[in-house]
Design an enzyme around this catalytic site. Structure first.
Site, PDB file in Angstrom:
ATOM      1  N   ASP A  24      52.061  46.869  37.107  1.00  0.00           N
ATOM      2  CA  ASP A  24      50.815  46.424  36.482  1.00  0.00           C
ATOM      3  C   ASP A  24      50.665  47.252  35.207  1.00  0.00           C
ATOM      4  O   ASP A  24      51.420  48.205  34.977  1.00  0.00           O
ATOM      5  CB  ASP A  24      49.637  46.678  37.448  1.00  0.00           C
ATOM      6  N   CYS A  88      49.838  41.842  38.480  1.00  0.00           N
ATOM      7  CA  CYS A  88      48.951  41.748  37.318  1.00  0.00           C
ATOM      8  C   CYS A  88      48.786  40.268  36.990  1.00  0.00           C
ATOM      9  O   CYS A  88      49.787  39.573  36.751  1.00  0.00           O
ATOM     10  CB  CYS A  88      49.601  42.489  36.149  1.00  0.00           C
ATOM     11  N   ASN A  89      47.555  39.807  36.997  1.00  0.00           N
ATOM     12  CA  ASN A  89      47.309  38.387  36.696  1.00  0.00           C
ATOM     13  C   ASN A  89      47.696  38.038  35.267  1.00  0.00           C
ATOM     14  O   ASN A  89      48.235  36.968  35.005  1.00  0.00           O
ATOM     15  CB  ASN A  89      45.821  38.055  36.893  1.00  0.00           C
ATOM     16  N   CYS A 206      41.608  39.649  38.412  1.00  0.00           N
ATOM     17  CA  CYS A 206      42.369  40.738  37.772  1.00  0.00           C
ATOM     18  C   CYS A 206      42.545  41.773  38.862  1.00  0.00           C
ATOM     19  O   CYS A 206      41.596  42.068  39.605  1.00  0.00           O
ATOM     20  CB  CYS A 206      41.577  41.316  36.595  1.00  0.00           C
ATOM     21  N   HIS A 208      42.677  44.844  38.857  1.00  0.00           N
ATOM     22  CA  HIS A 208      41.835  46.040  38.768  1.00  0.00           C
ATOM     23  C   HIS A 208      40.482  45.831  39.459  1.00  0.00           C
ATOM     24  O   HIS A 208      39.869  46.791  39.925  1.00  0.00           O
ATOM     25  CB  HIS A 208      41.545  46.392  37.297  1.00  0.00           C
TER      26      HIS A 208
HETATM   27  N1  DGL Z   1      45.382  44.303  36.234  1.00  0.00           N
HETATM   28  C1  DGL Z   1      45.724  43.361  35.247  1.00  0.00           C
HETATM   29  C2  DGL Z   1      45.410  41.930  35.614  1.00  0.00           C
HETATM   30  O1  DGL Z   1      45.435  41.610  36.803  1.00  0.00           O
HETATM   31  C3  DGL Z   1      45.659  43.736  33.803  1.00  0.00           C
HETATM   32  C4  DGL Z   1      44.409  44.293  33.273  1.00  0.00           C
HETATM   33  C5  DGL Z   1      44.601  44.733  31.838  1.00  0.00           C
HETATM   34  O2  DGL Z   1      45.551  45.464  31.571  1.00  0.00           O
HETATM   35  O3  DGL Z   1      43.811  44.303  31.001  1.00  0.00           O
HETATM   36  O4  DGL Z   1      45.161  41.108  34.798  1.00  0.00           O
END
Ligand code: DGL
Length: 284
Positions: A24, A88-89, A206, A208
């Site tokens: 990620d 990571c999406n 996301c 996070h």
């Molecule tokens: N955790 C990530 C996602 O699922 C990326 C977040 C980022 O880096 O902006 O999109």
């Protein structure tokens, strides 16, 4: 998610006891790794946080693709991974189709906002989707959204800065910024609850955002469901590894390696809190 295309065999130095790579932009993918470790307790994992180049969410497609490709090459060359989970999406939305073409022998899994399960869950047929601008703007997400448009109304909310605030909170214990941003974006989405015109289900699109779940749930109240993707993805990885004869044996002693391309402290603290792991983070 569509099934990856496999070359007939994995020509490589990896084997069933090789680790599964997970990456990620930062700590967010630990929400997926946690589910993977529960589902696959005998597997070894190597987790890479691309913290030197984070966040991805507001970057353009070429940048995210180039980072995903570079991370994959590192994990293949240095760790001989047998499969990759893009936890990571944003990177899934912008890069997975290219990586699967470029590395056809490697099983590559991705995550996408769980709007299909949410459509099954929602009674009011109004669903909020929190994700990065990169994910919501991608052709992959737009296609998924179009395919479900007649099943529910999706209120899409790009949450600029939220992944980064969640990333930073590990060092500064600054939950205030996270809560402020969650409130701002939830307010912008409309009314929540179980009445017909209200949003009763929110997709955390996301990886996070599950780390902000307690605050999001507190702001929404107990009658709104939050949906994320960790468990379904872990089940799918387990199934494909089994089908491909790539599961580690029951006698394999699982290991966890933690890597970061930039600062290492966020991953160190988050891994301790979420995985109860004190494994040191190595810089790559
Ligand atoms: N955790 C990530 C996602 O699922 C990326 C977040 C980022 O880096 O902006 O999109």
């Amino acid at each position: 998610m569509s099934l990856p295309t496999y070359a007939p065999a994995l020509e490589k130095t990896s084997a069933p006891h090789s680790p599964v790579g997970v990456f990620d932009s930062g700590v967010g993918g630990l929400s997926i790794l946690q589910a993977l470790q529960r589902q696959l307790p005998h597997e070894s994992f190597v987790y890479l946080a691309d913290s030197g180049f984070a966040p991805y969410g507001e970057r353009d497609e070429a940048f995210v693709l180039q980072r995903a490709r570079s991370v994959l090459q590192t994990l293949l060359q240095q760790n001989q991974i047998k499969a990759l989970v893009i936890a990571c999406n944003t990177a899934t939305a912008l890069a997975i189709h290219v990586l699967r073409q470029e590395f056809p022998a490697l099983p590559i899994f991705g995550v996408e906002p769980a709007i299909k399960p949410a459509a099954l869950l929602s009674h009011t047929r109004r669903i909020g989707v929190m994700a990065t601008a990169g994910t919501l703007g991608s052709a992959k997400f737009q296609e998924l959204h179009r395919s479900l448009q007649d099943q529910a109304e999706f209120v899409l909310q790009a949450c600029d800065g939220l992944a980064d605030a969640i990333e930073q909170q590990w060092q500064q214990s600054d939950h205030h910024t996270v809560i402020k941003l969650c409130r701002k974006y939830l307010d912008a989405m409309g009314e929540f609850g179980s009445a017909t015109h209200q949003i009763d289900t929110v997709v955390l699109g996301c990886t996070h955002y599950p780390f902000a779940k307690p605050w999001i749930q507190a702001l929404l109240g107990p009658h709104v469901s939050l949906v994320d993707t960790g468990e379904p993805v872990a089940r799918r990885v387990a199934q494909v590894l089994e089908d491909e004869g790539l599961l580690a044996g029951l006698d394999h002693t699982p290991t966890l390696q933690l890597l970061a391309t930039g600062e290492t402290r966020n991953l160190q603290s988050a891994a301790k809190a979420w995985l109860q792991s004190s494994q040191p983070v190595s810089k790559v």
